[in-house]
Design a protein around this motif. Structure first.
Motif, short mmCIF file in Angstrom:
data_model
loop_
_atom_site.label_atom_id
_atom_site.label_comp_id
_atom_site.label_asym_id
_atom_site.label_seq_id
_atom_site.Cartn_x
_atom_site.Cartn_y
_atom_site.Cartn_z
N ASP A 257 -4.99 6.75 9.29
CA ASP A 257 -3.75 6.12 8.83
C ASP A 257 -4.00 4.63 8.71
O ASP A 257 -4.33 3.95 9.68
N ARG A 258 -3.87 4.08 7.53
CA ARG A 258 -4.14 2.67 7.28
C ARG A 258 -2.85 1.87 7.43
O ARG A 258 -2.01 1.85 6.54
N ARG A 259 -2.66 1.21 8.57
CA ARG A 259 -1.45 0.42 8.82
C ARG A 259 -1.80 -1.05 9.02
O ARG A 259 -1.06 -1.77 9.65
#
Length: 60
Positions: A57-59
């Motif tokens: 998950d790219r946050r």
């Protein structure tokens, strides 16, 4: 009923642990418990991060 075999196995394992002589490497144990930096397995790259990085998950 039916617990006799499981209890017998637990008793066997308990006796084995109680009476077996262990060759313990206390130096290696101390290094593991104190987090020796020279031999730390957490720093080794096993490639798992690369394999699953596409699913992360790219946050940022």
């Amino acid at each position: 009923m039916g617990r006799g075999r499981a209890k017998a196995k637990q008793t066997k394992v308990a006796r084995d642990l109680k009476y077996r002589t262990h060759e313990t490497d206390f130096g290696a144990l101390a290094k593991e418990l104190h987090g020796d930096e020279a031999n730390d397995d957490a720093d080794q790259d096993d490639g798992v991060d690369d394999k699953w990085s596409d699913y992360a998950d790219r946050r940022d």
